[in-house]
Design an enzyme around this catalytic site. Sequence first.
Site, PDB file in Angstrom:
ATOM      1  N   ASP A  89     -84.815  12.648-136.854  1.00 26.25           N
ATOM      2  CA  ASP A  89     -83.887  11.649-137.377  1.00 26.25           C
ATOM      3  C   ASP A  89     -84.424  10.246-137.149  1.00 26.25           C
ATOM      4  O   ASP A  89     -85.259  10.013-136.265  1.00 26.25           O
ATOM      5  CB  ASP A  89     -82.494  11.815-136.767  1.00 26.25           C
ATOM      6  CG  ASP A  89     -82.445  11.535-135.262  1.00 26.25           C
ATOM      7  OD1 ASP A  89     -83.375  11.953-134.556  1.00 26.25           O
ATOM      8  OD2 ASP A  89     -81.470  10.905-134.802  1.00 26.25           O
ATOM      9  N   GLU A 154     -81.359  12.304-131.997  1.00 26.55           N
ATOM     10  CA  GLU A 154     -81.832  11.437-130.917  1.00 26.55           C
ATOM     11  C   GLU A 154     -81.314  10.020-131.075  1.00 26.55           C
ATOM     12  O   GLU A 154     -80.988   9.352-130.091  1.00 26.55           O
ATOM     13  CB  GLU A 154     -83.369  11.444-130.882  1.00 26.55           C
ATOM     14  CG  GLU A 154     -83.965  10.908-129.588  1.00 26.55           C
ATOM     15  CD  GLU A 154     -84.168   9.394-129.572  1.00 26.55           C
ATOM     16  OE1 GLU A 154     -84.416   8.841-128.487  1.00 26.55           O
ATOM     17  OE2 GLU A 154     -84.069   8.764-130.663  1.00 26.55           O
TER      18      GLU A 154
END
Length: 456
Positions: A89, A154
Amino acid sequence: MSTASDAFIETNRDRFLDELKTFLRIPSISTLPEHRDDMHRAAQFVADGLRSAGLENIEIIPTKQHPLVYADWLHAPGKPTVLCYGHYDVQPADPLELWKSPPFEPTLRDGSIYARGSADDKGQMYMHVKAVETLRAVNGTLPVNLKFLIEGEEEVGGGSIAQYVADNPQKLTADVALVSDTALYAPGIPTLCIGLRGLVYVEVEATGPARDLHSGLYGGAAPNAVFGLIELLAKGKNSRGEIKIPGIYDDVEPPAPAEKESWAALPFKEKEFLKKEVGSTKLTGESKYSVLERIWARPTFEVHGIAGGFTGAGSKTVIPAKATAKVSIRLVPRQDPDKIIASFRAFVKKNAPRGVEFEVRVLSSSPGLVVDPDHPAIQTAARAFSDIFQKPTVFIRSGGSIPIVGDFATHLGIPTILMGFGLPDDGLHSPNEKYAVENYYKGIMTVAHFLEEYGK
Protein backbone atom coordinates in the site's frame (compact mmCIF):
# COMPACT_ATOMS: atom_id res chain seq x y z
CA MET A 1 27.75 -12.48 -4.42
CA SER A 2 28.29 -15.20 -7.00
CA THR A 3 29.33 -14.24 -10.51
CA ALA A 4 26.38 -16.21 -11.91
CA SER A 5 23.87 -14.30 -9.76
CA ASP A 6 25.46 -11.00 -10.74
CA ALA A 7 25.24 -11.96 -14.41
CA PHE A 8 21.59 -13.00 -14.08
CA ILE A 9 20.66 -9.66 -12.54
CA GLU A 10 22.59 -7.79 -15.23
CA THR A 11 20.90 -9.77 -18.01
CA ASN A 12 17.44 -9.12 -16.54
CA ARG A 13 17.85 -5.45 -15.61
CA ASP A 14 15.26 -4.17 -18.08
CA ARG A 15 12.69 -6.83 -17.18
CA PHE A 16 13.13 -6.26 -13.45
CA LEU A 17 12.59 -2.53 -13.93
CA ASP A 18 9.59 -3.01 -16.23
CA GLU A 19 7.94 -5.27 -13.65
CA LEU A 20 8.48 -2.64 -10.96
CA LYS A 21 6.92 -0.01 -13.23
CA THR A 22 3.85 -2.21 -13.68
CA PHE A 23 3.58 -2.56 -9.91
CA LEU A 24 3.92 1.20 -9.39
CA ARG A 25 1.14 1.94 -11.84
CA ILE A 26 -1.39 0.36 -9.46
CA PRO A 27 -2.74 3.20 -7.24
CA SER A 28 -2.92 1.06 -4.10
CA ILE A 29 -3.85 3.87 -1.68
CA SER A 30 -4.96 2.07 1.45
CA THR A 31 -6.62 4.99 3.20
CA LEU A 32 -9.09 5.82 0.38
CA PRO A 33 -12.12 3.50 0.03
CA GLU A 34 -12.41 4.18 -3.69
CA HIS A 35 -9.11 2.32 -4.22
CA ARG A 36 -10.26 -0.98 -2.68
CA ASP A 37 -10.17 -2.73 -6.09
CA ASP A 38 -6.66 -1.38 -6.67
CA MET A 39 -5.59 -2.85 -3.34
CA HIS A 40 -6.74 -6.28 -4.50
CA ARG A 41 -4.95 -5.81 -7.83
CA ALA A 42 -1.74 -4.98 -5.97
CA ALA A 43 -2.10 -8.01 -3.68
CA GLN A 44 -2.61 -10.22 -6.73
CA PHE A 45 0.47 -8.70 -8.40
CA VAL A 46 2.55 -9.58 -5.33
CA ALA A 47 1.16 -13.11 -5.21
CA ASP A 48 1.89 -13.64 -8.92
CA GLY A 49 5.43 -12.30 -8.47
CA LEU A 50 6.10 -14.67 -5.57
CA ARG A 51 4.78 -17.59 -7.59
CA SER A 52 6.99 -16.71 -10.56
CA ALA A 53 10.01 -16.48 -8.24
CA GLY A 54 9.42 -20.08 -7.11
CA LEU A 55 7.69 -19.56 -3.77
CA GLU A 56 5.01 -22.05 -2.70
CA ASN A 57 1.83 -22.19 -0.56
CA ILE A 58 0.82 -18.76 -1.80
CA GLU A 59 -2.23 -17.26 -0.11
CA ILE A 60 -4.12 -14.02 -0.50
CA ILE A 61 -5.60 -13.71 2.97
CA PRO A 62 -8.74 -11.58 3.40
CA THR A 63 -8.90 -9.18 6.36
CA LYS A 64 -11.34 -6.56 7.60
CA GLN A 65 -9.53 -4.04 5.39
CA HIS A 66 -6.94 -5.09 2.81
CA PRO A 67 -5.56 -8.55 2.08
CA LEU A 68 -2.31 -10.03 3.32
CA VAL A 69 -0.13 -12.09 0.98
CA TYR A 70 1.71 -15.14 2.33
CA ALA A 71 4.15 -17.51 0.62
CA ASP A 72 6.96 -19.83 1.68
CA TRP A 73 9.72 -22.16 0.51
CA LEU A 74 10.81 -24.65 3.17
CA HIS A 75 13.18 -27.11 1.51
CA ALA A 76 16.49 -26.27 3.22
CA PRO A 77 16.65 -28.65 6.20
CA GLY A 78 19.05 -27.55 8.91
CA LYS A 79 19.24 -24.04 7.52
CA PRO A 80 17.77 -20.93 9.15
CA THR A 81 14.40 -19.48 8.19
CA VAL A 82 14.06 -15.85 7.07
CA LEU A 83 10.69 -14.07 7.23
CA CYS A 84 10.55 -11.34 4.57
CA TYR A 85 8.13 -8.47 5.16
CA GLY A 86 7.01 -5.53 3.06
CA HIS A 87 3.90 -3.56 2.16
CA TYR A 88 2.16 -2.91 -1.14
CA ASP A 89 0.00 0.00 0.00
CA VAL A 90 1.01 3.61 -0.56
CA GLN A 91 0.18 7.08 0.70
CA PRO A 92 -2.23 9.38 -1.18
CA ALA A 93 -0.48 11.39 -3.90
CA ASP A 94 -1.95 14.81 -3.24
CA PRO A 95 -1.22 17.64 -3.81
CA LEU A 96 -1.15 16.42 -7.40
CA GLU A 97 -0.17 19.80 -8.84
CA LEU A 98 3.26 19.53 -7.21
CA TRP A 99 4.22 16.37 -9.09
CA LYS A 100 6.48 16.91 -12.10
CA SER A 101 5.16 13.68 -13.63
CA PRO A 102 1.97 11.73 -12.80
CA PRO A 103 2.38 9.87 -9.47
CA PHE A 104 1.18 6.55 -10.86
CA GLU A 105 3.01 6.73 -14.19
CA PRO A 106 6.61 5.79 -13.28
CA THR A 107 9.07 8.17 -14.89
CA LEU A 108 12.87 7.92 -15.08
CA ARG A 109 14.79 11.13 -14.37
CA ASP A 110 18.38 11.66 -13.26
CA GLY A 111 18.93 8.00 -12.43
CA SER A 112 15.79 7.64 -10.30
CA ILE A 113 12.31 6.27 -10.84
CA TYR A 114 9.66 8.79 -9.79
CA ALA A 115 6.31 7.42 -8.61
CA ARG A 116 4.26 7.12 -5.47
CA GLY A 117 5.45 4.01 -3.62
CA SER A 118 8.74 3.75 -5.51
CA ALA A 119 10.81 3.86 -2.30
CA ASP A 120 8.02 3.31 0.23
CA ASP A 121 7.77 0.40 -0.16
CA LYS A 122 7.06 -1.23 -3.51
CA GLY A 123 10.54 -0.74 -4.96
CA GLN A 124 12.22 -2.05 -1.84
CA MET A 125 9.83 -4.91 -1.14
CA TYR A 126 10.00 -6.14 -4.74
CA MET A 127 13.81 -6.46 -4.44
CA HIS A 128 13.24 -9.42 -2.11
CA VAL A 129 11.10 -11.16 -4.73
CA LYS A 130 13.69 -10.60 -7.45
CA ALA A 131 16.53 -11.74 -5.16
CA VAL A 132 14.73 -15.04 -4.60
CA GLU A 133 14.06 -15.40 -8.33
CA THR A 134 17.77 -14.80 -9.02
CA LEU A 135 18.96 -17.43 -6.54
CA ARG A 136 16.45 -20.00 -7.79
CA ALA A 137 17.33 -19.36 -11.43
CA VAL A 138 21.09 -19.63 -10.84
CA ASN A 139 21.23 -22.44 -8.27
CA GLY A 140 17.97 -24.31 -8.75
CA THR A 141 17.37 -24.05 -5.01
CA LEU A 142 17.61 -21.57 -2.12
CA PRO A 143 20.27 -21.34 0.61
CA VAL A 144 17.76 -20.78 3.46
CA ASN A 145 14.11 -21.42 4.24
CA LEU A 146 11.91 -18.46 3.38
CA LYS A 147 8.54 -17.08 4.39
CA PHE A 148 6.98 -13.94 2.93
CA LEU A 149 4.28 -11.88 4.63
CA ILE A 150 3.27 -8.76 2.69
CA GLU A 151 0.55 -6.37 3.89
CA GLY A 152 -1.66 -3.64 2.49
CA GLU A 153 -2.27 -1.55 5.61
CA GLU A 154 1.14 -0.26 6.68
CA GLU A 155 0.18 3.31 5.81
CA VAL A 156 -3.04 3.06 7.86
CA GLY A 157 -1.74 1.46 11.05
CA GLY A 158 -1.18 -2.19 10.15
CA GLY A 159 -4.02 -3.53 12.29
CA SER A 160 -4.71 -6.67 10.27
CA ILE A 161 -1.14 -7.91 10.10
CA ALA A 162 -0.63 -7.24 13.81
CA GLN A 163 -3.59 -9.50 14.58
CA TYR A 164 -2.43 -12.13 12.08
CA VAL A 165 1.07 -12.31 13.58
CA ALA A 166 -0.38 -12.58 17.08
CA ASP A 167 -2.74 -15.38 15.97
CA ASN A 168 -0.25 -17.39 13.86
CA PRO A 169 3.11 -17.65 15.67
CA GLN A 170 3.62 -21.29 14.62
CA LYS A 171 2.97 -20.62 10.94
CA LEU A 172 5.35 -17.67 10.98
CA THR A 173 8.14 -19.26 13.04
CA ALA A 174 11.50 -17.97 11.79
CA ASP A 175 15.01 -17.16 12.97
CA VAL A 176 15.03 -13.58 11.77
CA ALA A 177 12.87 -11.13 9.84
CA LEU A 178 14.16 -9.11 6.89
CA VAL A 179 12.62 -5.72 6.10
CA SER A 180 13.63 -3.21 3.42
CA ASP A 181 11.68 -0.09 4.28
CA THR A 182 14.44 2.26 5.45
CA ALA A 183 17.22 4.27 3.80
CA LEU A 184 20.97 4.39 3.40
CA TYR A 185 22.45 7.01 5.67
CA ALA A 186 23.89 8.68 2.56
CA PRO A 187 24.43 7.62 -1.07
CA GLY A 188 26.81 4.67 -1.27
CA ILE A 189 26.98 4.03 2.49
CA PRO A 190 25.61 0.59 3.47
CA THR A 191 23.35 1.14 6.44
CA LEU A 192 21.56 -1.09 8.92
CA CYS A 193 18.95 0.50 11.13
CA ILE A 194 18.98 -1.00 14.63
CA GLY A 195 16.49 1.31 16.36
CA LEU A 196 13.04 2.67 15.63
CA ARG A 197 10.77 5.12 17.35
CA GLY A 198 7.28 3.99 18.24
CA LEU A 199 4.12 5.94 17.50
CA VAL A 200 0.93 7.03 19.21
CA TYR A 201 -1.40 8.58 16.62
CA VAL A 202 -4.58 10.24 17.85
CA GLU A 203 -7.46 12.33 16.61
CA VAL A 204 -8.50 15.15 18.95
CA GLU A 205 -11.99 16.54 18.43
CA ALA A 206 -13.03 19.81 20.04
CA THR A 207 -16.68 20.80 20.51
CA GLY A 208 -17.69 24.35 21.47
CA PRO A 209 -21.17 25.74 20.78
CA ALA A 210 -24.03 23.50 19.70
CA ARG A 211 -23.79 24.82 16.12
CA ASP A 212 -21.70 27.26 14.07
CA LEU A 213 -22.49 30.79 15.26
CA HIS A 214 -22.38 34.29 13.73
CA SER A 215 -19.19 35.91 15.03
CA GLY A 216 -20.75 39.37 15.03
CA LEU A 217 -23.65 38.30 17.25
CA TYR A 218 -21.78 35.89 19.52
CA GLY A 219 -18.09 36.78 19.19
CA GLY A 220 -16.54 37.61 22.56
CA ALA A 221 -18.92 35.36 24.51
CA ALA A 222 -19.15 32.02 22.70
CA PRO A 223 -16.30 29.45 22.81
CA ASN A 224 -14.57 28.78 19.48
CA ALA A 225 -13.76 25.11 18.81
CA VAL A 226 -10.90 25.85 16.41
CA PHE A 227 -9.29 28.37 18.72
CA GLY A 228 -9.83 26.10 21.72
CA LEU A 229 -8.05 23.30 19.89
CA ILE A 230 -5.16 25.62 19.02
CA GLU A 231 -4.92 26.75 22.66
CA LEU A 232 -4.78 23.16 23.86
CA LEU A 233 -2.20 21.99 21.34
CA ALA A 234 0.02 25.03 21.93
CA LYS A 235 0.38 23.95 25.55
CA GLY A 236 1.75 20.56 24.47
CA LYS A 237 5.19 21.86 23.46
CA ASN A 238 7.06 25.07 24.24
CA SER A 239 9.23 27.22 21.96
CA ARG A 240 12.34 25.28 23.03
CA GLY A 241 10.89 22.03 21.72
CA GLU A 242 10.25 20.60 25.18
CA ILE A 243 7.09 18.49 25.39
CA LYS A 244 4.94 19.58 28.34
CA ILE A 245 2.77 16.47 28.67
CA PRO A 246 3.46 15.20 32.22
CA GLY A 247 5.45 11.97 32.34
CA ILE A 248 6.49 12.07 28.68
CA TYR A 249 10.19 11.83 29.52
CA ASP A 250 9.94 9.43 32.49
CA ASP A 251 11.12 6.29 30.68
CA VAL A 252 13.32 7.84 28.01
CA GLU A 253 16.66 6.03 27.97
CA PRO A 254 19.54 7.91 26.33
CA PRO A 255 21.59 6.12 23.66
CA ALA A 256 24.68 4.35 24.94
CA PRO A 257 27.97 6.31 24.74
CA ALA A 258 29.31 3.94 22.06
CA GLU A 259 26.23 4.55 19.93
CA LYS A 260 26.55 8.33 20.28
CA GLU A 261 30.23 8.08 19.33
CA SER A 262 29.35 6.19 16.16
CA TRP A 263 26.74 8.83 15.25
CA ALA A 264 29.32 11.57 15.75
CA ALA A 265 31.53 9.82 13.16
CA LEU A 266 28.81 9.86 10.48
CA PRO A 267 29.19 12.38 7.64
CA PHE A 268 26.37 14.55 8.98
CA LYS A 269 26.34 18.26 8.28
CA GLU A 270 23.63 20.27 9.98
CA LYS A 271 23.62 23.02 7.33
CA GLU A 272 23.17 20.49 4.52
CA PHE A 273 20.42 18.71 6.46
CA LEU A 274 18.64 22.05 6.90
CA LYS A 275 19.04 23.11 3.28
CA LYS A 276 18.63 19.87 1.33
CA GLU A 277 16.27 17.81 3.48
CA VAL A 278 14.24 20.18 5.65
CA GLY A 279 14.26 23.27 3.43
CA SER A 280 13.35 25.79 6.13
CA THR A 281 15.23 28.74 7.59
CA LYS A 282 15.96 27.16 10.99
CA LEU A 283 15.91 23.80 12.74
CA THR A 284 13.82 23.49 15.87
CA GLY A 285 13.70 21.22 18.89
CA GLU A 286 15.68 20.59 22.05
CA SER A 287 18.93 22.43 21.41
CA LYS A 288 20.86 20.63 24.16
CA TYR A 289 20.64 17.47 22.05
CA SER A 290 22.30 16.91 18.68
CA VAL A 291 20.10 16.82 15.59
CA LEU A 292 20.61 13.06 15.23
CA GLU A 293 19.59 12.52 18.85
CA ARG A 294 16.50 14.67 18.30
CA ILE A 295 15.34 12.71 15.26
CA TRP A 296 16.41 9.23 16.41
CA ALA A 297 16.37 9.04 20.20
CA ARG A 298 13.98 11.66 21.59
CA PRO A 299 10.16 11.63 21.76
CA THR A 300 8.21 14.10 19.63
CA PHE A 301 4.84 15.86 19.69
CA GLU A 302 3.57 16.90 16.26
CA VAL A 303 0.33 18.26 14.80
CA HIS A 304 -0.34 16.91 11.30
CA GLY A 305 -3.49 18.78 10.39
CA ILE A 306 -6.42 20.77 11.75
CA ALA A 307 -9.89 20.82 10.21
CA GLY A 308 -12.84 22.96 11.23
CA GLY A 309 -14.74 26.10 10.53
CA PHE A 310 -14.78 27.80 7.15
CA THR A 311 -11.79 27.44 4.78
CA GLY A 312 -13.36 28.05 1.38
CA ALA A 313 -12.88 31.00 -0.96
CA GLY A 314 -14.21 34.32 0.21
CA SER A 315 -15.42 35.04 3.74
CA LYS A 316 -17.85 33.50 6.16
CA THR A 317 -17.68 34.82 9.71
CA VAL A 318 -18.60 31.79 11.79
CA ILE A 319 -17.54 30.66 15.23
CA PRO A 320 -16.91 26.94 14.57
CA ALA A 321 -18.83 24.42 16.64
CA LYS A 322 -16.36 21.60 15.98
CA ALA A 323 -12.70 21.17 15.08
CA THR A 324 -10.44 18.15 14.72
CA ALA A 325 -6.68 17.72 14.83
CA LYS A 326 -4.48 14.78 13.86
CA VAL A 327 -1.68 14.49 16.40
CA SER A 328 1.21 12.08 16.92
CA ILE A 329 3.69 11.34 19.66
CA ARG A 330 6.81 9.46 18.57
CA LEU A 331 8.14 7.18 21.29
CA VAL A 332 11.65 5.93 21.97
CA PRO A 333 12.54 2.46 23.29
CA ARG A 334 11.24 1.64 26.79
CA GLN A 335 8.36 4.10 26.61
CA ASP A 336 4.99 2.38 27.08
CA PRO A 337 2.37 3.50 24.51
CA ASP A 338 -0.53 2.85 26.92
CA LYS A 339 1.12 4.98 29.60
CA ILE A 340 1.71 7.81 27.12
CA ILE A 341 -1.91 7.65 25.90
CA ALA A 342 -3.15 7.89 29.49
CA SER A 343 -0.83 10.86 30.11
CA PHE A 344 -2.08 12.62 26.98
CA ARG A 345 -5.73 12.09 27.94
CA ALA A 346 -5.00 13.55 31.39
CA PHE A 347 -3.20 16.49 29.78
CA VAL A 348 -6.19 17.20 27.51
CA LYS A 349 -8.63 17.04 30.41
CA LYS A 350 -6.56 19.38 32.57
CA ASN A 351 -5.82 21.92 29.84
CA ALA A 352 -9.18 22.13 28.05
CA PRO A 353 -10.13 25.81 27.60
CA ARG A 354 -13.40 26.94 29.17
CA GLY A 355 -16.48 26.02 27.19
CA VAL A 356 -14.70 23.51 24.90
CA GLU A 357 -15.06 19.76 25.33
CA PHE A 358 -12.60 17.27 23.87
CA GLU A 359 -12.65 13.68 22.69
CA VAL A 360 -9.40 11.78 22.08
CA ARG A 361 -9.59 8.87 19.65
CA VAL A 362 -6.52 6.62 19.38
CA LEU A 363 -5.96 5.58 15.75
CA SER A 364 -2.81 3.51 16.29
CA SER A 365 -0.04 2.86 18.78
CA SER A 366 3.22 0.92 18.80
CA PRO A 367 6.36 0.91 20.96
CA GLY A 368 9.88 1.88 19.92
CA LEU A 369 12.64 -0.70 19.99
CA VAL A 370 16.36 -1.35 19.61
CA VAL A 371 17.86 -4.47 17.98
CA ASP A 372 21.10 -6.03 19.25
CA PRO A 373 23.77 -5.19 16.62
CA ASP A 374 25.81 -8.23 17.74
CA HIS A 375 23.13 -10.76 16.75
CA PRO A 376 24.70 -13.22 14.25
CA ALA A 377 22.12 -12.46 11.54
CA ILE A 378 22.69 -8.71 11.91
CA GLN A 379 26.44 -9.22 11.64
CA THR A 380 25.98 -11.39 8.53
CA ALA A 381 23.78 -8.72 6.99
CA ALA A 382 26.41 -6.07 7.74
CA ARG A 383 29.10 -8.12 6.00
CA ALA A 384 26.88 -8.80 2.98
CA PHE A 385 26.05 -5.10 2.70
CA SER A 386 29.75 -4.19 2.85
CA ASP A 387 30.65 -6.79 0.24
CA ILE A 388 28.26 -5.31 -2.33
CA PHE A 389 28.87 -1.62 -1.57
CA GLN A 390 32.61 -2.01 -0.87
CA LYS A 391 32.38 0.19 2.24
CA PRO A 392 31.96 -0.53 5.96
CA THR A 393 28.34 -0.86 7.08
CA VAL A 394 27.17 1.80 9.54
CA PHE A 395 24.56 1.29 12.26
CA ILE A 396 21.96 4.00 12.80
CA ARG A 397 18.49 4.48 14.21
CA SER A 398 15.42 5.79 12.42
CA GLY A 399 13.04 8.39 13.71
CA GLY A 400 10.20 6.63 11.91
CA SER A 401 8.04 3.74 13.05
CA ILE A 402 7.59 0.26 11.59
CA PRO A 403 5.07 -1.36 13.96
CA ILE A 404 5.51 -4.86 12.54
CA VAL A 405 9.07 -5.00 13.91
CA GLY A 406 7.66 -4.82 17.43
CA ASP A 407 5.05 -7.46 16.58
CA PHE A 408 7.76 -9.82 15.33
CA ALA A 409 9.74 -9.31 18.54
CA THR A 410 6.71 -9.75 20.80
CA HIS A 411 4.93 -12.68 19.17
CA LEU A 412 7.67 -14.50 17.26
CA GLY A 413 10.64 -13.64 19.49
CA ILE A 414 12.85 -12.74 16.55
CA PRO A 415 14.96 -9.70 15.66
CA THR A 416 14.44 -7.78 12.44
CA ILE A 417 17.16 -6.82 9.98
CA LEU A 418 16.26 -3.36 8.69
CA MET A 419 18.21 -3.36 5.43
CA GLY A 420 16.93 -0.42 3.42
CA PHE A 421 18.17 1.07 0.15
CA GLY A 422 16.30 4.36 -0.04
CA LEU A 423 17.99 7.75 0.20
CA PRO A 424 17.28 10.58 2.66
CA ASP A 425 15.92 12.82 -0.11
CA ASP A 426 13.55 10.26 -1.67
CA GLY A 427 10.53 12.31 -0.61
CA LEU A 428 8.52 9.62 1.13
CA HIS A 429 4.87 10.67 1.58
CA SER A 430 5.60 13.80 -0.48
CA PRO A 431 5.16 14.83 -4.11
CA ASN A 432 7.85 13.52 -6.47
CA GLU A 433 8.75 10.46 -4.41
CA LYS A 434 11.67 8.67 -6.05
CA TYR A 435 13.92 5.64 -5.79
CA ALA A 436 17.43 5.41 -7.25
CA VAL A 437 17.39 2.77 -9.99
CA GLU A 438 20.93 1.63 -9.14
CA ASN A 439 19.88 1.10 -5.52
CA TYR A 440 17.07 -1.13 -6.77
CA TYR A 441 19.58 -3.39 -8.51
CA LYS A 442 22.12 -3.22 -5.69
CA GLY A 443 19.34 -4.06 -3.27
CA ILE A 444 18.51 -7.21 -5.21
CA MET A 445 22.20 -8.15 -5.18
CA THR A 446 22.60 -7.43 -1.46
CA VAL A 447 19.51 -9.35 -0.38
CA ALA A 448 20.57 -12.33 -2.50
CA HIS A 449 24.10 -12.18 -1.09
CA PHE A 450 22.79 -11.98 2.49
CA LEU A 451 20.61 -15.06 1.98
CA GLU A 452 23.62 -16.93 0.55
CA GLU A 453 25.87 -15.96 3.45
CA TYR A 454 23.23 -16.60 6.11
CA GLY A 455 22.71 -20.09 4.73
CA LYS A 456 26.38 -21.08 5.07
